[in-house]
Design a protein around this motif. Structure first.
Motif, mmCIF file in Angstrom:
data_model
loop_
_atom_site.group_PDB
_atom_site.id
_atom_site.type_symbol
_atom_site.label_atom_id
_atom_site.label_comp_id
_atom_site.label_asym_id
_atom_site.label_seq_id
_atom_site.Cartn_x
_atom_site.Cartn_y
_atom_site.Cartn_z
ATOM 1 N N ALA A 44 92.842 45.243 47.655
ATOM 2 C CA ALA A 44 93.065 46.686 47.606
ATOM 3 C C ALA A 44 92.713 47.281 46.255
ATOM 4 O O ALA A 44 92.331 48.452 46.185
ATOM 5 C CB ALA A 44 94.518 47.004 47.952
ATOM 6 N N ASP A 45 92.825 46.499 45.196
ATOM 7 C CA ASP A 45 92.467 47.027 43.879
ATOM 8 C C ASP A 45 91.005 47.478 43.865
ATOM 9 O O ASP A 45 90.668 48.465 43.230
ATOM 10 C CB ASP A 45 92.742 46.008 42.773
ATOM 11 N N MET A 46 90.138 46.802 44.627
ATOM 12 C CA MET A 46 88.731 47.216 44.713
ATOM 13 C C MET A 46 88.540 48.307 45.763
ATOM 14 O O MET A 46 87.878 49.304 45.505
ATOM 15 C CB MET A 46 87.849 46.013 45.069
ATOM 16 N N LEU A 47 89.108 48.119 46.952
ATOM 17 C CA LEU A 47 88.881 49.068 48.051
ATOM 18 C C LEU A 47 89.457 50.447 47.751
ATOM 19 O O LEU A 47 88.810 51.460 48.013
ATOM 20 C CB LEU A 47 89.485 48.541 49.351
ATOM 21 N N LEU A 48 90.660 50.506 47.234
ATOM 22 C CA LEU A 48 91.289 51.805 47.001
ATOM 23 C C LEU A 48 90.719 52.501 45.774
ATOM 24 O O LEU A 48 90.662 53.725 45.732
ATOM 25 C CB LEU A 48 92.800 51.652 46.905
ATOM 26 N N ALA A 49 90.279 51.735 44.786
ATOM 27 C CA ALA A 49 89.635 52.341 43.614
ATOM 28 C C ALA A 49 88.314 52.990 44.010
ATOM 29 O O ALA A 49 87.901 53.982 43.418
ATOM 30 C CB ALA A 49 89.411 51.291 42.530
ATOM 31 N N ALA A 50 87.666 52.447 45.037
ATOM 32 C CA ALA A 50 86.383 52.985 45.486
ATOM 33 C C ALA A 50 86.537 54.256 46.312
ATOM 34 O O ALA A 50 85.564 54.972 46.530
ATOM 35 C CB ALA A 50 85.639 51.923 46.311
ATOM 36 N N ASP A 51 87.754 54.556 46.762
ATOM 37 C CA ASP A 51 87.961 55.720 47.625
ATOM 38 C C ASP A 51 89.301 56.393 47.304
ATOM 39 O O ASP A 51 90.317 56.125 47.946
ATOM 40 C CB ASP A 51 87.925 55.295 49.097
ATOM 41 N N PRO A 52 89.333 57.282 46.300
ATOM 42 C CA PRO A 52 90.581 57.960 45.921
ATOM 43 C C PRO A 52 91.212 58.765 47.063
ATOM 44 O O PRO A 52 92.431 58.906 47.125
ATOM 45 C CB PRO A 52 90.159 58.884 44.778
ATOM 46 N N LYS A 53 90.402 59.266 47.991
ATOM 47 C CA LYS A 53 90.960 60.017 49.128
ATOM 48 C C LYS A 53 91.745 59.085 50.050
ATOM 49 O O LYS A 53 92.769 59.472 50.593
ATOM 50 C CB LYS A 53 89.844 60.724 49.904
ATOM 51 N N LEU A 54 91.269 57.871 50.219
ATOM 52 C CA LEU A 54 91.991 56.874 51.020
ATOM 53 C C LEU A 54 93.314 56.530 50.346
ATOM 54 O O LEU A 54 94.349 56.455 51.001
ATOM 55 C CB LEU A 54 91.140 55.619 51.215
ATOM 56 N N LEU A 55 93.284 56.341 49.050
ATOM 57 C CA LEU A 55 94.500 56.051 48.279
ATOM 58 C C LEU A 55 95.542 57.148 48.485
ATOM 59 O O LEU A 55 96.710 56.876 48.767
ATOM 60 C CB LEU A 55 94.148 55.909 46.803
ATOM 61 N N LYS A 56 95.111 58.384 48.378
ATOM 62 C CA LYS A 56 96.029 59.522 48.560
ATOM 63 C C LYS A 56 96.543 59.578 49.995
ATOM 64 O O LYS A 56 97.736 59.809 50.225
ATOM 65 C CB LYS A 56 95.307 60.829 48.207
ATOM 66 N N TYR A 57 95.666 59.349 50.969
ATOM 67 C CA TYR A 57 96.083 59.402 52.371
ATOM 68 C C TYR A 57 97.135 58.333 52.678
ATOM 69 O O TYR A 57 98.166 58.626 53.302
ATOM 70 C CB TYR A 57 94.873 59.230 53.298
ATOM 71 N N ILE A 58 96.891 57.114 52.249
ATOM 72 C CA ILE A 58 97.844 56.034 52.503
ATOM 73 C C ILE A 58 99.200 56.353 51.887
ATOM 74 O O ILE A 58 100.242 56.103 52.499
ATOM 75 C CB ILE A 58 97.298 54.695 51.954
ATOM 76 N N SER A 59 99.203 56.934 50.707
ATOM 77 C CA SER A 59 100.452 57.261 50.013
ATOM 78 C C SER A 59 101.346 58.201 50.813
ATOM 79 O O SER A 59 102.559 58.223 50.623
ATOM 80 C CB SER A 59 100.158 57.884 48.650
ATOM 81 N N HIS A 60 100.757 58.987 51.723
ATOM 82 C CA HIS A 60 101.531 59.986 52.464
ATOM 83 C C HIS A 60 101.553 59.762 53.977
ATOM 84 O O HIS A 60 102.168 60.550 54.695
ATOM 85 C CB HIS A 60 100.978 61.383 52.154
ATOM 86 N N ASP A 61 100.912 58.711 54.452
ATOM 87 C CA ASP A 61 100.816 58.455 55.896
ATOM 88 C C ASP A 61 102.105 57.821 56.425
ATOM 89 O O ASP A 61 102.493 56.734 56.004
ATOM 90 C CB ASP A 61 99.631 57.523 56.182
ATOM 91 N N THR A 62 102.768 58.514 57.331
ATOM 92 C CA THR A 62 103.956 57.957 57.991
ATOM 93 C C THR A 62 103.683 57.666 59.466
ATOM 94 O O THR A 62 104.606 57.398 60.222
ATOM 95 C CB THR A 62 105.165 58.898 57.851
ATOM 96 N N ASN A 63 102.429 57.718 59.875
ATOM 97 C CA ASN A 63 102.067 57.359 61.250
ATOM 98 C C ASN A 63 101.773 55.875 61.383
ATOM 99 O O ASN A 63 101.763 55.339 62.493
ATOM 100 C CB ASN A 63 100.830 58.138 61.708
ATOM 101 N N ASN A 64 101.496 55.209 60.275
ATOM 102 C CA ASN A 64 101.145 53.798 60.260
ATOM 103 C C ASN A 64 101.925 53.109 59.152
ATOM 104 O O ASN A 64 102.507 53.757 58.291
ATOM 105 C CB ASN A 64 99.644 53.618 60.013
ATOM 106 N N GLN A 65 101.897 51.790 59.179
ATOM 107 C CA GLN A 65 102.543 51.005 58.140
ATOM 108 C C GLN A 65 101.476 50.163 57.445
ATOM 109 O O GLN A 65 100.594 49.603 58.097
ATOM 110 C CB GLN A 65 103.613 50.097 58.741
#
Length: 160
Positions: free
Chosen positions: A99-120
């Motif tokens: 995740a250190d590579m995947l999330l750094a490559a996509d800041p929008k994904l990082l932000k989305y995951i931080s607030h997503d309560t539909n998935n775990q």
């Protein structure tokens, strides 16, 4: 394999996965759990073991544990639109390795995951994942004999 749910928020709170050489006994906290650790601590081994079990038992896992499915991502997916994929699903357990590579490559994904309560999310990283969660959600893997577990270094009551 067994999964246990938290009765408060209905998230998966524990995964027990016995394989030939060890038993993984993983405690998950809330909608996001981040496992940090050096190479060789078992993060990818766990993800691949769960993925193998899931691919051979999809229907049983969906029915028995109430998940719509499990998604797996790793460094091989760095060029894929993971954000588009996770926005389209609900009631999934999503595992992200490297995740250190995947999330750094996509800041929008990082932000989305931080607030997503539909998935775990169960996120594996060597470090440096800046998700909007408290330190209570960061852990490491510990091996004792033939058992690998999560160990949390912070457990402050009231922090979600």
């Amino acid at each position: 394999m067994e999964m246990y749910r938290n009765p408060v928020d209905n998230t998966i709170s524990r995964i027990v996965l016995p394989i030939s050489t060890v038993v993984f006994d993983m405690e998950l906290r809330g909608f996001i759990t981040v496992v940090e650790g050096w190479s060789g601590t078992g993060k990818t081994f766990f993800l691949n073991s769960l993925k193998s079990f899931y691919m051979n038992n999809k229907n049983m896992i969906r029915q028995k544990f109430g998940l719509q499915g499990i998604l797996f991502y790793d460094f091989n997916d760095i060029d894929k639109d993971i954000l588009f994929a996770v926005k389209r699903v609900k009631s999934y357990l999503i595992l992200i390795d490297n995740a250190d590579m995947l999330l750094a490559a996509d800041p929008k994904l990082l932000k989305y995951i931080s607030h997503d309560t539909n998935n775990q999310y169960f996120i594996m990283s060597r470090g440096g994942v800046a998700l909007a969660v408290t330190p209570n959600h960061y852990c490491e893997l510990v091996r004792e004999d033939k058992k690998i577990t999560t160990r949390y270094n912070c457990s402050v009551e009231g922090w979600m």
